[in-house]
Design an enzyme around this catalytic site. Structure first.
Site, PDB file in Angstrom:
ATOM      1  N   HIS A   1      -9.586  -8.371   6.732  1.00  0.00           N
ATOM      2  CA  HIS A   1      -8.348  -7.638   6.927  1.00  0.00           C
ATOM      3  C   HIS A   1      -7.944  -7.015   5.590  1.00  0.00           C
ATOM      4  O   HIS A   1      -8.363  -7.466   4.523  1.00  0.00           O
ATOM      5  CB  HIS A   1      -7.229  -8.573   7.382  1.00  0.00           C
ATOM      6  CG  HIS A   1      -7.421  -9.087   8.768  1.00  0.00           C
ATOM      7  ND1 HIS A   1      -7.125  -8.355   9.895  1.00  0.00           N
ATOM      8  CD2 HIS A   1      -7.888 -10.288   9.224  1.00  0.00           C
ATOM      9  CE1 HIS A   1      -7.395  -9.056  10.982  1.00  0.00           C
ATOM     10  NE2 HIS A   1      -7.858 -10.237  10.598  1.00  0.00           N
TER      11      HIS A   1
ATOM     12  N   CYS B   1      -8.758  -2.591   6.929  1.00  0.00           N
ATOM     13  CA  CYS B   1      -7.750  -1.570   7.211  1.00  0.00           C
ATOM     14  C   CYS B   1      -7.261  -0.955   5.897  1.00  0.00           C
ATOM     15  O   CYS B   1      -7.156  -1.643   4.877  1.00  0.00           O
ATOM     16  CB  CYS B   1      -6.566  -2.185   7.948  1.00  0.00           C
ATOM     17  SG  CYS B   1      -6.957  -2.779   9.614  1.00  0.00           S
TER      18      CYS B   1
END
Length: 499
Positions: free
Chosen positions: A181, A223
């Site tokens: 992430h 991301c």
């Protein structure tokens, strides 16, 4: 003299042939990078007559690799699956275990949720990629300090784990692959604190200053991963990086329940990430002596963008773009079984999945399918429902708290504009990284941990810094916005601070 004249004539003929044939040129990315001529195009007589050294093992260099999955939890299955798959590719490519450093929390293979105990797969019909993977750093030893120390080759700074570091020399090639992430300017870790872009870039600069590599390639799955290098990674230090997304968008999980192709029916989680499986499925099918980094970049960019823009991201490249003419072989080796499979001889990419899953929603997808498939009235169904509701509650808390902080600092009318502002391409996220980290800690002190989901708000906090807000002002606004620190496992009292 006659021989010299003949040699000169031959050279002139070769140059003329090369000029007439021309060199196919491929443009750089949308940022306007220079045109590149690929090594695969070096097929003219002049190139064959005067080959350039490619810097591989024959030149005395060693290939090194650092592989890291920066998450934990079964709902993040895909990150460790990505890393294990990458290890298998490098191993088949000829890299030695002593030169591959693996960071993974190692809570997936034997997790009670795993339908195939002791096995990890990275695609629906895939083989076990977990077998044989060296577990250099697991559990709490997967942390920022150890990761940066391993890259730098600083054994004395390592705590726990195997102690393995990148002990490279000036002729060596380094490949770093990070799957996790992320958020604007930050990458996750299963432990706190998280990894901030300025700290990573600082270590890469120090690695270059120590003259301990010839070239370094960094593949990043996260991301807003473009924000890690944008405006920060300089040219001229022999580093080429590609990212799964630009500085403003999410990256995507794939081979998820509900997709086509779907994972085996017993799986309730995504098996891989779109950018990651794209470069790996390409790498394991080709002779990497003939495929360049640029060719793979173009293939991966096409697959990851997807025909449906709602389920894809924009793969980016940064740093010394000229390095992309290097063959992948310099960094990954090559599987001897693929000797006859060049880029043009085989279609390396599967058809696009029918959809993909936003990285930040993959946990909700797992909890939902777990709930849906569990027997009515069972403990498993109750637990899945609780996990889903707790995750949603945390999201609402983080989002509403950040929104209220902005309104308290800037007023109702200006708040949204300031918090959501995006700097022009090429500029770093924030001017003062110390300010960013300080304000993150201040917010988390009063409102609880941002967590993997809350990393999306790093841009808002960066914009608060860029607007000149002091730590005292942030503390006052955060205290008003959050009258209590959440007591769940996302609480900064239990989890610690992400900065």
């Amino acid at each position: 003299m006659k021989n010299l004249s003949a040699a000169a004539s031959l050279l002139l003929l070769l140059v003329s042939l090369a000029f007439v044939a021309g060199a196919r040129q491929i443009s750089g990315d949308e940022n306007g990078d220079d045109f590149l001529r690929l090594p695969s195009d070096r097929g003219s007589l002049i190139d064959r007559a005067f080959p350039e050294p490619d810097g591989d093992d024959e030149a005395g260099g060693t290939r090194w690799a650092v592989l890291i999955a920066g998450s934990d939890g079964y709902w993040n299955y895909r990150h460790q699956a990505d890393i294990c798959h990458a290890y298998q590719i490098l191993k088949k490519g000829g890299l030695k275990d002593e030169n591959i450093i693996v960071f993974m929390y190692d809570d997936i293979a034997d997790n009670e949720e795993n339908p195939r105990p002791g096995i990890i797969i990275n695609k629906p019909d895939g083989d076990d990629v977990y077998k044989g993977v060296p577990k250099d750093y697991t559990g709490e030893h997967v942390n920022v300090n150890n990761f940066l120390a391993a890259i730098q080759g600083n054994k004395s700074a390592i705590t726990g784990g195997s102690g393995k570091v990148v002990d490279s020399g000036p002729n060596d090639h380094i490949f770093i692959y990070y799957s996790d992430h992320g958020g604007p300017g930050v990458l996750g870790m299963p432990t706190n604190p998280y990894l901030y872009a300025d700290d990573l870039i600082d270590i890469l600069k120090k690695k270059y200053a120590s003259r301990s590599y010839k070239s370094l390639v960094f593949y990043l799955e996260a991301c807003e991963s473009g924000s890690i290098f944008q405006g920060l990674l300089p040219e001229g230090i022999n580093i080429y990086a590609t990212t799964a997304a630009n500085a403003e968008e999410s990256s995507w999980g794939t081979y998820c329940p509900g997709e086509e192709p779907a994972p085996p029916a017993e799986y309730e989680t995504c098996l891989g990430d779109l950018y990651s499986v794209a470069w790996m499925e390409d790498s394991e099918k080709h002779n990497l002596q003939t495929e360049t980094l640029h060719q793979q970049y173009e293939l991966v960019k096409t697959r990851t963008a997807s025909d449906n823009s709602a389920y894809g991201s924009h793969v980016m490249q940064f740093g010394d773009i000229g390095l992309s003419k290097d063959p992948l072989f310099n960094y990954m080796g090559t599987n001897p079984e693929n000797e006859n499979f060049t880029v043009g001889s085989v279609n390396s990419l599967r058809s696009m999945p029918s959809r993909a899953v936003n990285q930040r929603d993959a946990d909700l997808l797992h909890f939902w399918h777990k709930f849906r498939k569990a027997p009515e009235g069972s403990l498993r169904k109750h637990k899945a429902q609780s996990q889903f509701l707790e995750a949603m509650s945390h999201r609402v808390h983080v989002d509403s708290s950040m929104m209220l902080v902005g309104k308290l600092l800037f007023g109702m009318e200006r708040s949204s504009e300031i918090l959501q502002a995006v700097r022009p391409a090429g500029q770093p996220l924030v001017d003062d990284w110390t300010c960013l980290k300080k304000l993150v800690r201040t917010f988390e002190t009063h409102c609880g941990s941002l967590s993997q989901y809350g990393m999306k708000h790093m841009r808002s906090i960066a914009n608060i810094c860029n607007a000149g807000i002091t730590d005292e002002q942030m503390a006052e606004a955060s205290a008003q916005a959050c009258d209590r620190v959440p007591s769940n496992h996302w609480s900064s009292l239990h989890k610690g601070f992400s900065a």
